[in-house]
Design a protein around this motif. Structure first.
Motif, PDB file in Angstrom:
ATOM      1  N   PRO A 223      46.605  47.997  37.845  1.00 10.86           N
ATOM      2  CA  PRO A 223      47.949  47.338  37.834  1.00 10.86           C
ATOM      3  C   PRO A 223      48.461  46.257  38.879  1.00 10.86           C
ATOM      4  O   PRO A 223      49.133  45.448  38.619  1.00 10.86           O
ATOM      5  CB  PRO A 223      49.013  48.614  38.039  1.00 10.86           C
ATOM      6  N   GLU A 224      47.746  46.411  40.183  1.00 14.87           N
ATOM      7  CA  GLU A 224      47.896  45.764  41.252  1.00 14.87           C
ATOM      8  C   GLU A 224      47.297  44.282  41.084  1.00 14.87           C
ATOM      9  O   GLU A 224      48.120  43.180  41.321  1.00 14.87           O
ATOM     10  CB  GLU A 224      47.123  46.226  42.485  1.00 14.87           C
ATOM     11  N   PHE A 225      46.224  44.102  40.358  1.00 13.49           N
ATOM     12  CA  PHE A 225      45.584  42.996  40.005  1.00 13.49           C
ATOM     13  C   PHE A 225      46.341  42.304  38.837  1.00 13.49           C
ATOM     14  O   PHE A 225      46.420  41.191  38.851  1.00 13.49           O
ATOM     15  CB  PHE A 225      44.155  43.061  39.764  1.00 13.49           C
ATOM     16  N   LEU A 226      46.690  43.073  37.852  1.00 16.11           N
ATOM     17  CA  LEU A 226      47.482  42.355  36.728  1.00 16.11           C
ATOM     18  C   LEU A 226      48.723  41.807  37.129  1.00 16.11           C
ATOM     19  O   LEU A 226      49.235  41.007  36.752  1.00 16.11           O
ATOM     20  CB  LEU A 226      47.446  43.639  35.582  1.00 16.11           C
ATOM     21  N   LYS A 227      49.322  42.326  38.175  1.00 16.94           N
ATOM     22  CA  LYS A 227      50.676  41.779  38.586  1.00 16.94           C
ATOM     23  C   LYS A 227      50.399  40.448  39.227  1.00 16.94           C
ATOM     24  O   LYS A 227      51.209  39.503  39.435  1.00 16.94           O
ATOM     25  CB  LYS A 227      51.178  42.804  39.772  1.00 16.94           C
ATOM     26  N   ILE A 228      49.128  40.045  39.787  1.00 11.22           N
ATOM     27  CA  ILE A 228      49.024  38.959  40.424  1.00 11.22           C
ATOM     28  C   ILE A 228      48.468  38.076  39.626  1.00 11.22           C
ATOM     29  O   ILE A 228      48.721  36.903  39.384  1.00 11.22           O
ATOM     30  CB  ILE A 228      47.653  39.093  41.550  1.00 11.22           C
ATOM     31  N   ASN A 229      47.540  38.546  38.356  1.00 12.41           N
ATOM     32  CA  ASN A 229      46.774  37.656  37.237  1.00 12.41           C
ATOM     33  C   ASN A 229      46.909  38.528  36.224  1.00 12.41           C
ATOM     34  O   ASN A 229      45.917  39.186  35.895  1.00 12.41           O
ATOM     35  CB  ASN A 229      45.620  36.984  37.635  1.00 12.41           C
ATOM     36  N   PRO A 230      47.997  38.387  35.241  1.00  7.36           N
ATOM     37  CA  PRO A 230      47.902  39.100  34.056  1.00  7.36           C
ATOM     38  C   PRO A 230      46.856  38.812  33.055  1.00  7.36           C
ATOM     39  O   PRO A 230      46.377  39.597  31.870  1.00  7.36           O
ATOM     40  CB  PRO A 230      49.485  38.658  33.280  1.00  7.36           C
ATOM     41  N   GLN A 231      46.218  37.857  33.236  1.00 10.10           N
ATOM     42  CA  GLN A 231      44.910  37.368  32.536  1.00 10.10           C
ATOM     43  C   GLN A 231      43.720  38.011  32.855  1.00 10.10           C
ATOM     44  O   GLN A 231      42.521  38.147  32.241  1.00 10.10           O
ATOM     45  CB  GLN A 231      44.628  35.577  32.490  1.00 10.10           C
ATOM     46  N   HIS A 232      43.786  38.686  34.119  1.00  9.64           N
ATOM     47  CA  HIS A 232      42.661  39.516  34.808  1.00  9.64           C
ATOM     48  C   HIS A 232      41.505  38.889  34.739  1.00  9.64           C
ATOM     49  O   HIS A 232      40.324  39.234  34.450  1.00  9.64           O
ATOM     50  CB  HIS A 232      42.423  40.801  33.843  1.00  9.64           C
ATOM     51  N   THR A 233      41.418  37.339  35.046  1.00 13.47           N
ATOM     52  CA  THR A 233      40.096  36.836  35.345  1.00 13.47           C
ATOM     53  C   THR A 233      39.952  36.272  36.797  1.00 13.47           C
ATOM     54  O   THR A 233      40.655  36.486  37.690  1.00 13.47           O
ATOM     55  CB  THR A 233      40.237  35.488  34.548  1.00 13.47           C
ATOM     56  N   ILE A 234      38.601  36.103  37.149  1.00 15.21           N
ATOM     57  CA  ILE A 234      38.407  35.605  38.266  1.00 15.21           C
ATOM     58  C   ILE A 234      37.362  34.405  38.112  1.00 15.21           C
ATOM     59  O   ILE A 234      36.762  34.373  37.168  1.00 15.21           O
ATOM     60  CB  ILE A 234      37.393  36.891  39.068  1.00 15.21           C
ATOM     61  N   PRO A 235      37.496  33.748  39.058  1.00 21.00           N
ATOM     62  CA  PRO A 235      38.136  33.761  40.505  1.00 21.00           C
ATOM     63  C   PRO A 235      39.628  33.330  40.174  1.00 21.00           C
ATOM     64  O   PRO A 235      40.147  32.953  39.524  1.00 21.00           O
ATOM     65  CB  PRO A 235      37.843  32.665  41.407  1.00 21.00           C
ATOM     66  N   THR A 236      40.262  34.246  41.291  1.00 24.71           N
ATOM     67  CA  THR A 236      41.927  34.333  41.503  1.00 24.71           C
ATOM     68  C   THR A 236      42.194  33.710  42.871  1.00 24.71           C
ATOM     69  O   THR A 236      41.568  34.596  43.774  1.00 24.71           O
ATOM     70  CB  THR A 236      42.544  35.154  41.029  1.00 24.71           C
ATOM     71  N   LEU A 237      43.123  32.868  43.079  1.00 23.78           N
ATOM     72  CA  LEU A 237      43.227  32.372  44.534  1.00 23.78           C
ATOM     73  C   LEU A 237      44.680  32.664  44.538  1.00 23.78           C
ATOM     74  O   LEU A 237      45.393  32.426  43.786  1.00 23.78           O
ATOM     75  CB  LEU A 237      42.959  30.785  44.506  1.00 23.78           C
ATOM     76  N   VAL A 238      45.018  33.182  45.818  1.00 20.71           N
ATOM     77  CA  VAL A 238      46.632  33.395  46.336  1.00 20.71           C
ATOM     78  C   VAL A 238      46.866  32.684  47.759  1.00 20.71           C
ATOM     79  O   VAL A 238      46.034  32.882  48.522  1.00 20.71           O
ATOM     80  CB  VAL A 238      46.876  34.665  46.434  1.00 20.71           C
ATOM     81  N   ASP A 239      47.497  31.546  47.670  1.00 23.86           N
ATOM     82  CA  ASP A 239      47.803  30.952  49.032  1.00 23.86           C
ATOM     83  C   ASP A 239      49.018  30.864  48.983  1.00 23.86           C
ATOM     84  O   ASP A 239      49.802  30.217  48.441  1.00 23.86           O
ATOM     85  CB  ASP A 239      47.182  29.431  48.434  1.00 23.86           C
ATOM     86  N   ASP A 240      49.328  31.752  50.197  1.00 19.26           N
ATOM     87  CA  ASP A 240      50.805  31.774  50.695  1.00 19.26           C
ATOM     88  C   ASP A 240      51.590  32.012  49.325  1.00 19.26           C
ATOM     89  O   ASP A 240      52.756  31.641  49.538  1.00 19.26           O
ATOM     90  CB  ASP A 240      51.115  30.543  51.515  1.00 19.26           C
ATOM     91  N   GLY A 241      51.308  33.073  48.604  1.00 17.51           N
ATOM     92  CA  GLY A 241      52.141  33.433  47.512  1.00 17.51           C
ATOM     93  C   GLY A 241      51.773  32.773  46.256  1.00 17.51           C
ATOM     94  O   GLY A 241      52.385  33.247  45.197  1.00 17.51           O
ATOM     95  N   PHE A 242      51.255  31.716  46.229  1.00 10.93           N
ATOM     96  CA  PHE A 242      51.024  30.972  44.854  1.00 10.93           C
ATOM     97  C   PHE A 242      49.605  31.407  44.494  1.00 10.93           C
ATOM     98  O   PHE A 242      48.846  31.150  45.234  1.00 10.93           O
ATOM     99  CB  PHE A 242      50.941  29.365  45.297  1.00 10.93           C
ATOM    100  N   VAL A 243      49.894  31.660  43.142  1.00 14.07           N
ATOM    101  CA  VAL A 243      48.709  32.279  42.731  1.00 14.07           C
ATOM    102  C   VAL A 243      48.151  31.327  41.324  1.00 14.07           C
ATOM    103  O   VAL A 243      49.090  30.684  40.893  1.00 14.07           O
ATOM    104  CB  VAL A 243      49.077  33.437  41.954  1.00 14.07           C
ATOM    105  N   ILE A 244      46.782  31.138  41.430  1.00  7.46           N
ATOM    106  CA  ILE A 244      46.227  30.102  40.337  1.00  7.46           C
ATOM    107  C   ILE A 244      44.971  30.586  40.215  1.00  7.46           C
ATOM    108  O   ILE A 244      44.055  31.465  40.819  1.00  7.46           O
ATOM    109  CB  ILE A 244      46.101  28.740  40.875  1.00  7.46           C
ATOM    110  N   TRP A 245      44.516  30.469  38.824  1.00  4.79           N
ATOM    111  CA  TRP A 245      43.119  31.002  38.363  1.00  4.79           C
ATOM    112  C   TRP A 245      42.497  29.677  37.616  1.00  4.79           C
ATOM    113  O   TRP A 245      43.128  28.892  37.360  1.00  4.79           O
ATOM    114  CB  TRP A 245      43.122  32.310  37.793  1.00  4.79           C
ATOM    115  N   GLU A 246      41.466  30.103  36.977  1.00  3.67           N
ATOM    116  CA  GLU A 246      40.635  29.119  36.433  1.00  3.67           C
ATOM    117  C   GLU A 246      39.871  28.234  37.430  1.00  3.67           C
ATOM    118  O   GLU A 246      40.581  27.460  38.110  1.00  3.67           O
ATOM    119  CB  GLU A 246      41.346  28.171  35.280  1.00  3.67           C
ATOM    120  N   ALA A 247      38.697  28.466  37.526  1.00  2.00           N
ATOM    121  CA  ALA A 247      37.830  27.857  38.527  1.00  2.00           C
ATOM    122  C   ALA A 247      37.988  26.309  38.967  1.00  2.00           C
ATOM    123  O   ALA A 247      38.284  25.908  40.295  1.00  2.00           O
ATOM    124  CB  ALA A 247      36.259  28.043  38.501  1.00  2.00           C
TER     125      ALA A 247
END
Length: 206
Positions: free
Chosen positions: A41-65
């Protein structure tokens, strides 16, 4: 800056290498996919697509390498060396990034069912994948780097992919220009040694 990753993944390794080239310090958060931590649940809140890599930069979340690579270069490459602002130079880099995305997808279509599902190899899938290696060999003729003949984020993305292919026994001997580029990059790119370590883990993972 948090990076959720596994070193086995070439996509994660490309991000790690570019971050090293840009002297960005990552707070690495290693994921255990076998324990399905990417479905927590913790990771799905960050990335609902549940993929890695996932980057969190000062609250901004982005995935897809490859998108992460572009983001890091646009925000943190002060000299615009790895992703120049020139639209034409960027287009050449983007072309190689999208080419790499397609090439790796064809590799996965061929290789993953063999090792994951214990299915027989499908020659047609292998042939489609190898056409991409042939094209890449053509693109790299007379080139030290993949785009604009200067080091860019495309080289890091391609190195992560090609080194993975090499690690699992995809022969590169028929592609002399590709092989020359590969040997140069794996000796000189920042983070190349850790990328090599990740390739060994990839073999064990599968």
């Amino acid at each position: 800056m948090d990076l959720y990753y596994i070193l086995e993944s070439p996509h994660c390794r490309s991000v790690i290498m570019v971050a090293k080239a840009l002297e960005i310090e990552l707070n690495r958060k290693l994921m255990n996919l076998k324990k399905k931590e990417h479905y927590s649940p913790e990771f799905l809140k960050i990335n609902p697509q549940h993929t890695i890599p996932t980057l969190v930069d000062d609250g901004f979340v982005i995935w897809e390498a490859r998108v992460i690579l572009i983001y890091l270069a646009e925000k943190y490459d002060k000299n615009d060396k790895l992703y120049p602002k020139c639209p034409q130079k960027r287009a050449a880099i983007n072309q190689k990034l999208f080419f790499d995305l397609n090439m790796y997808s064809l590799f996965a279509d061929y290789y993953y069912p063999i090792v994951r599902d214990k299915k027989a190899p499908e020659p047609d899938r292998l042939a489609k994948f190898k056409t991409r290696l042939e094209f890449l060999d053509l693109f790299l003729k007379g080139q030290t780097y993949a785009a604009n003949n200067t080091l860019s984020i495309a080289d890091f993305s391609l190195l992560a992919s090609i080194s993975t292919f090499d690690a699992v026994g995809i022969g590169l001997g028929k592609y002399p220009h590709l092989l020359k580029w590969y040997n140069h990059c794996k000796r000189t790119l920042p983070g190349a040694e850790e990328n090599k370590e990740g390739c060994e883990l990839f073999k064990k993972y599968w």
